[in-house]
Design a protein around this motif. Structure first.
Motif, PDB file in Angstrom:
ATOM      1  N   PRO A 187      -0.173   1.651   5.208  1.00  0.00           N
ATOM      2  CA  PRO A 187      -1.294   0.897   5.766  1.00  0.00           C
ATOM      3  C   PRO A 187      -1.403  -0.491   5.132  1.00  0.00           C
ATOM      4  O   PRO A 187      -1.155  -0.647   3.948  1.00  0.00           O
ATOM      5  CB  PRO A 187      -2.514   1.751   5.438  1.00  0.00           C
ATOM      6  N   VAL A 220      -1.984   0.431  10.566  1.00  0.00           N
ATOM      7  CA  VAL A 220      -0.943   1.419  10.311  1.00  0.00           C
ATOM      8  C   VAL A 220       0.120   1.218  11.387  1.00  0.00           C
ATOM      9  O   VAL A 220      -0.150   1.424  12.578  1.00  0.00           O
ATOM     10  CB  VAL A 220      -1.501   2.851  10.351  1.00  0.00           C
ATOM     11  N   TYR A 231      -5.223   7.100   5.579  1.00  0.00           N
ATOM     12  CA  TYR A 231      -4.919   6.695   6.946  1.00  0.00           C
ATOM     13  C   TYR A 231      -5.766   7.537   7.884  1.00  0.00           C
ATOM     14  O   TYR A 231      -6.039   8.707   7.631  1.00  0.00           O
ATOM     15  CB  TYR A 231      -3.424   6.841   7.253  1.00  0.00           C
ATOM     16  N   GLY A 241      -6.440   2.366   8.295  1.00  0.00           N
ATOM     17  CA  GLY A 241      -6.115   2.896   6.980  1.00  0.00           C
ATOM     18  C   GLY A 241      -6.641   1.966   5.906  1.00  0.00           C
ATOM     19  O   GLY A 241      -7.089   0.847   6.179  1.00  0.00           O
TER      20      GLY A 241
END
Length: 401
Positions: free
Chosen positions: A165, A172, A202, A312
């Protein structure tokens, strides 16, 4: 004493703050550190590649998510934080004149780390959503133009830095995006340095680029961080995972840079990984941080200001294009000469007591215009701090037009 970044006396516009200043490591992690400090063998030099217990704990923790079996002695090396790990990777492979591709926005430490061994940075921007100033979008809407990436590759391209991320966007990268990047790197024999320090935070499906194919795996070094994983960034415990023929060179560079990393905190990080599942730490951590993101973003919905919803990590980018700064507001010269996001950041600190990072700091001058209306906020705070921040941000109402 923990610094509260929302208090104006504690921050200066443009100063980096990537530490999780209010969220603390859990008790089982802190207890492991206390225990390690009391043991004689944990207070001596560690082997240069890291304490055996930590390397094994990492191999055991990551093996279920890896495309090839991880040997603790061949595929893992411990570094003094993820940043030193990346420096070791650049020192191990980059020679004067070699080119390294970096996506904008970028974590600022990449730049000096690449330049130290004589590398030349080639920047490729991630493009913000075209309607990001008018409506809330997803961090996934920040897009890489794969044709721009391919055009940036030359016969001098040695490495590519990937961050997912992503800091500061919270993007992401999708499996399809990573496959396109990985295929280009295989085609041109480019080493991939994959910065995955937020790999446990995430909120959408997360793919590791090293898992896409054996050919991509052979070129990929993955960067990790115990400090980010367990909310103890001051420990400076990081690692690199990759094929033996790559890891041996970064391990050699790491040995020359700092010889070995802090022994008791390596031991404590090993215990943290060994016990994390029993405490359901990963799921709870993800749930808690996503809750903080949603809690904080309520203020943007209330104010009618769009933001980029992160996929994320713990950063939020808000678009303040509709915030009109007073025309006669006096900024100090070092702020007045910078892009609009610096002025927004200064204004929020001085008038509302809210600290945010101007994201043009993560861009070259050429592409800074892409984000001059955005600000980056860190939500890794206690809930009472987030609620106080939201209350202060309500002071923006009089400036929204």
């Amino acid at each position: 004493m923990v610094t509260d970044p929302f208090k104006p006396a504690k921050r200066v516009a443009g100063q980096r703050q990537d530490v999780c200043s209010a969220t603390s490591a859990p008790d089982f992690v802190l207890d492991a550190a206390r225990d390690a400090l009391s043991r004689v063998e944990c207070n001596q030099y560690s082997p240069t590649k890291g304490r055996p217990r930590l390397k094994k704990a990492l191999a055991d923790a990551y093996n279920p998510f890896w495309s090839y079996p991880l040997d603790p002695d061949k595929n893992v090396t411990i570094t003094t934080g993820a940043n030193e790990g990346m420096l070791s990777a650049f020192m191990g492979f980059v020679e004067p004149g070699d080119e390294v591709i970096v996506f904008e926005p970028f974590f600022d430490q990449y730049i000096s780390n690449i330049e130290m061994p004589g590398g030349k940075i080639v920047y490729v921007p991630l493009h913000p959503p075209k309607d990001g100033a008018t409506k809330t979008t997803s961090a996934g809407d920040w897009k890489l133009d794969i044709k721009e990436l391919e055009a940036a590759i030359t016969d001098k391209t040695r490495m590519l830095v990937l961050n997912s991320p992503h800091n500061p966007i919270g993007k992401v990268f999708t499996k399809e995006e990573l496959q396109a990047i990985g295929d280009l790197c295989v085609k041109h024999n480019i080493i991939i340095l994959s910065d995955e320090v937020y790999d446990r935070l995430y909120y959408v499906p997360f793919t590791r680029i090293s898992n896409l194919s054996p050919e991509i795996a052979k070129l990929t070094i993955t960067v990790g961080s115990g400090g980010k994983n367990f909310y103890c960034t001051g420990w400076r415990v990081g690692w690199l995972i990759g094929p033996e023929n790559l890891i041996k060179y970064v391990s050699a560079a790491h040995t020359r840079i700092c010889f070995s990393s802090v022994s008791p905190l390596q031991e404590a990080t090993a215990v943290a990984f060994e016990q994390a599942d029993a405490h359901d730490f990963w799921n709870q951590s993800k749930k808690e941080m996503q809750g903080k993101v949603k809690r904080f973003n309520q203020i943007w919905d209330e104010l009618g200001l769009p933001y980029s919803d992160p996929e994320g990590g713990y950063f939020v980018l808000a678009n303040l294009a509709n915030v009109k700064l007073p025309e006669d507001y006096e900024f100090p010269p070092h702020v007045a000469s910078r892009p609009r996001d610096f002025k927004l950041s200064w204004f929020l600190i001085k008038e509302l007591g809210i600290a945010a990072i101007p994201p043009t700091e993560f861009f070259t001058e050429k592409n800074a215009h892409l984000v001059e209306d955005w600000l980056r906020f860190a939500v890794c705070k206690n809930d009472d701090v987030l609620d106080e921040a939201k209350e202060r941000l309500r002071g923006l109402k009089q400036y929204i037009h």
